[in-house]
Design an enzyme around this catalytic site. Structure first.
Site, PDB file in Angstrom:
ATOM      1  N   HIS A   1     -21.519 -45.105  -7.219  1.00 52.15           N
ATOM      2  CA  HIS A   1     -22.433 -44.200  -7.711  1.00 52.15           C
ATOM      3  C   HIS A   1     -23.536 -44.590  -8.419  1.00 52.15           C
ATOM      4  CE1 HIS A   1     -23.106 -39.941  -9.012  1.00 52.15           C
ATOM      5  NE2 HIS A   1     -23.699 -40.332 -10.238  1.00 52.15           N
ATOM      6  N   GLU A   2     -23.189 -45.423  -9.523  1.00 51.02           N
ATOM      7  CA  GLU A   2     -23.908 -45.884 -10.870  1.00 51.02           C
ATOM      8  C   GLU A   2     -25.088 -46.827  -9.944  1.00 51.02           C
ATOM      9  OE1 GLU A   2     -24.434 -44.117 -13.147  1.00 51.02           O
ATOM     10  OE2 GLU A   2     -22.322 -43.176 -13.132  1.00 51.02           O
TER      11      GLU A   2
ATOM     12  N   HIS B   1     -32.443 -46.769  -6.698  1.00 52.50           N
ATOM     13  CA  HIS B   1     -33.506 -45.917  -6.998  1.00 52.50           C
ATOM     14  C   HIS B   1     -34.471 -46.428  -8.099  1.00 52.50           C
ATOM     15  CE1 HIS B   1     -34.767 -41.229  -7.093  1.00 52.50           C
ATOM     16  NE2 HIS B   1     -35.620 -42.010  -6.467  1.00 52.50           N
TER      17      HIS B   1
ATOM     18  N   HIS C   1     -27.981 -45.059  -8.408  1.00 48.49           N
ATOM     19  CA  HIS C   1     -28.992 -44.760  -9.398  1.00 48.49           C
ATOM     20  C   HIS C   1     -29.985 -46.195  -9.696  1.00 48.49           C
ATOM     21  CE1 HIS C   1     -28.215 -40.927 -10.938  1.00 48.49           C
ATOM     22  NE2 HIS C   1     -26.919 -41.348 -11.213  1.00 48.49           N
TER      23      HIS C   1
END
Length: 730
Positions: A520-521, A527, A524
């Site tokens: 998940h991290e 992105h 980020h």
């Protein structure tokens, strides 16, 4: 490099050797006497060798910003007016480069002096920025530029988006208000920042309660716990210990006692939260808005509270039958255990116990999966996955003395096969005393184009530069293969709270959920790396809250794909690949009761909306009563008197009025996974499609257009209430 990438996280000996090599002084310092050698500062910023450096950085930034304000407000030629949006973006970048660094350091740095000074500078610069958002001269110049066709017609799509973001920020900051009200806006905004800091920090400093129970009722759990008079066990309400009690102790009275103790709150804690929520309501009232939620949602995908409510209610109606099916299983399990004729009520302190009991009885005992998920293997797997999807990989990087805040921190260069190095990720993944527990992604510096800054003109011709104090120096940037101009590269930090590697060579081993967290991290992080634009304000993760979680939640799907797991999931000792049957068993267990969890997330999102509605300004505003009512009407388990869980809901500050974003992005990510990636999760074609339609834009394109293009669905690109309902129905 690929194997070293794994080993620097997994093998303390390899890490120590790597750091010993990399922390030798540079060639330029070899012949320098040791007494005169200098350490670098945090993130290689020479000012941040000490806490006092934050004040110097703030002063330099403010001096440069004041020059830019003067330049913008005195722009009177077409050439200078054409640069107004760029200069506003530079102004924002200069301040944010210090604010973002300070935000990270105040939260994570183990040295209290660093943390306190970073917090002081953070609050000072945020207040300064709030005052700029009420500067009418800047606003008038921007309006003039936007409304002059000969200038605005030359804007790129990115520049146009940035211009309108600044315009909205001015308008959301009460630029239309009288001077006294604009001053009040700044005061209220500063107060919200201070209250938010206290609210989130209170979770780190939260005191631990102790409950005393009959040790004979613990069924062997925690043997060796401190006892009183030989037969009374003392249990702490620390999260890990509370979870063990709620999951494993058969005695319902002990579980109830633990649930209440671990979810209680003091009057001071509740007052702090309610003060924060009321202050936000007061800010909304000052701006002539119905509620804080109305302010927050203006520029988001869902746009207003009515649309959020419609989305959440549609989602709740869709999921409730499945959640009730899950609840029925719990009732049956409790009925069987307590031997009653009618289906009993399942209370909040029963949920985890009967969930675990059902999982244990409905599946064959399976081997643990964590030996196949060492931290290094997962990082290595992410690098291999990104290489397949985007042509991007990680390389370990040297760390200079003073560059990081703790010796556990690893540094990765992010390498694009076409463009070269595109950014830096600092990984602070292991637990330590006093560390903030939640996993997080911090942006220390955004990407933006810098070769067209024209910073020399910031200084007026009649100013003697030799008499001015030091100014914030623009980053010189780097050239990227295949791109025009020079770009400032992004710097981000990932923090987690994983167990530390053992000195005996055993690495830190992750559960499936912890591996999901790391994926998940890293979503980020990608992105931030790929969302490279010409402007700071739309770079990387600087996009609407209900869009920013999409790439990270999409990444969670990859960790459950056997195809992806085959890239890296190997036993930490034998290096044998993970058996497919083991994957399937754990995936089956993971999917149980997922509808019940979704229903809980819906309740939290509704709670967030109610707390930021007009009710916040009511004289009898009571966050505990609101939560209890919601639990009794929307939740699956009755409210529990004596509890006030809302003070643990730290997202109420960082994601105030925006917690629905997690659910919204989870649905979008699920659709993208099914339609784009599921068939072949290693497909470069699928990866490029997501990169080109979503990631590369940062916040410079309408999110509905990004999602609609990626899904090739014109109904979604519209982004109206019908689109919202369609998403809720998915």
């Amino acid at each position: 490099k690929d194997e070293i990438l794994r080993l620097i996280f997994d093998d303390t000996n390899v890490w120590n050797e790597f750091t010993h090599r990399s922390r030798t002084f540079s060639k330029l310092e070899v012949d320098t006497p040791p007494s005169t050698r200098k350490f670098t500062g945090l993130f290689r910023n020479p000012e941040l060798t000490s806490p006092q450096g934050f004040q110097k950085e703030a002063e330099k930034a403010v001096r440069r910003v004041k020059l830019l304000i003067n330049r913008i407000t005195n722009a009177n030629t077409d050439e200078e007016l054409r640069k107004v949006v760029k200069n506003l973006d530079r102004l924002s970048d200069i301040l944010c480069s210090v604010i973002d660094t300070a935000e990270f350091v105040r939260t994570v740095h183990p040295d209290q002096k660093f943390s306190q000074e970073a917090n002081r500078v953070y609050e000072y610069l945020c207040s300064f920025m709030n005052s700029l958002n009420t500067n009418r001269e800047l606003y008038q110049v921007l309006k003039r530029v936007i409304s002059t066709p000969s200038i605005s017609s030359q804007f790129s799509s990115e520049e146009r988006q940035v211009a309108h973001i600044f315009l909205r920020d001015f308008e959301k900051s009460g630029i239309h208000l009288p001077s006294s009200d604009r001053d009040k806006f700044v005061q209220l905004s500063d107060k919200i920042i201070a209250l938010g800091r206290k609210f989130t920090h209170s979770q780190i400093l939260k005191s631990t309660n102790i409950i005393e129970v009959d040790s004979s009722c613990l069924d062997g759990l925690h043997t060796g716990l401190p006892t009183k008079n030989g037969d009374i066990a003392r249990l702490s309400t620390k999260p890990w210990e509370a979870q063990m009690v709620l999951k494993l102790i058969k005695d319902g009275n002990i579980r109830k006692k633990m649930f209440i103790a671990s979810n209680s709150a003091t009057k001071e804690q509740i007052d702090l939260l309610e003060n924060l929520l009321r202050t936000r309501g007061e800010l909304a009232k000052l701006l002539g808005m119905d509620s804080y939620s109305h302010i927050f949602l203006i520029d988001k995908m869902i746009k207003n509270p009515d649309h959020v409510q419609k989305f959440l209610r549609t989602l709740a109606d869709h999921h409730r039958p499945k959640a009730l099916t899950d609840l029925y299983l719990l009732k049956e399990a409790k009925q069987q255990e307590i031997k009653c004729k009618e289906l009993p009520i399942v209370n909040a302190w029963d949920r985890d116990y009967y969930t675990e009991k059902i999982k244990a009885s409905s599946t064959q005992p399976v081997a643990p999966i964590s030996p196949y998920f060492s931290v290094g293997s997962v990082i290595q797997g992410l690098s291999r996955l990104f290489s397949k999807l985007y042509g991007i990989s990680f390389e370990p990087s040297e760390i200079l003395p003073g560059e990081t805040w703790h010796d556990d921190v690893r540094k990765l260069n992010v390498i694009d096969e076409q463009e070269g190095k595109i950014g830096t990720i600092y990984c602070d993944l292991f637990n330590r005393h006093g560390k903030y527990l939640n996993a997080a992604h911090y942006t220390v510096r955004c990407s933006r184009r810098v070769d067209d800054d024209d910073s020399a003109r910031d200084i007026p011709p009649d100013m003697d530069i030799s008499e001015t104090e030091e100014l914030a120096t623009p980053d010189q940037g780097v050239r990227l293969h295949g791109r025009n101009g020079r770009y400032q590269l992004p710097i981000i930090v990932l923090t987690c709270d994983f167990a530390r590697p053992k000195e005996n060579g055993r690495p830190s081993l992750l559960s499936l959920v912890e591996a999901e967290t790391l994926f998940h991290e890293m979503g980020h992080a990608m992105h931030s790396m790929i969302g490279r634009t010409d402007f700071h304000n739309v770079s990387g993760t600087r996009c609407p809250t209900d869009f920013v979680e999409l790439p990270s939640i999409l990444m969670e799907h990859f960790v459950y794909s056997p195809t992806v797991l085959s890239l890296f999931a190997k036993h930490y000792y034998t290096r044998k690949p993970i058996p497919l049957d083991l994957i399937r068993s754990h995936l089956k267990a993971r999917s149980q009761f997922s509808a019940m969890e979704t229903q809980y997330q819906i309740l939290m999102a509704l709670l967030d909306q109610i707390y930021h509605s007009t009710l916040a300004m009511s004289p009898d505003f009571d966050t505990t009563a609101i939560l209890a009512n919601l639990q009794d009407t929307v939740g699956l388990f009755p409210s529990v008197p004596g509890t006030a869980w809302q003070i643990q809901f730290v997202h109420l500050f960082g994601y105030g009025a925006g917690y629905y974003s997690y659910l919204f992005c989870r649905i979008l990510a699920g659709k993208l996974w099914k339609q784009v990636f599921e068939k072949d999760p290693l497909s470069r074609e699928a990866g490029q499609r997501f990169r080109e339609e979503v990631l590369k834009w940062g916040g410079s394109r309408d999110p509905w257009l990004c999602v609609g293009k990626a899904l090739q669905d014109e109904k979604i690109t519209v982004g109206d209430s019908v689109s919202v309902s369609l998403v809720g129905g998915w």
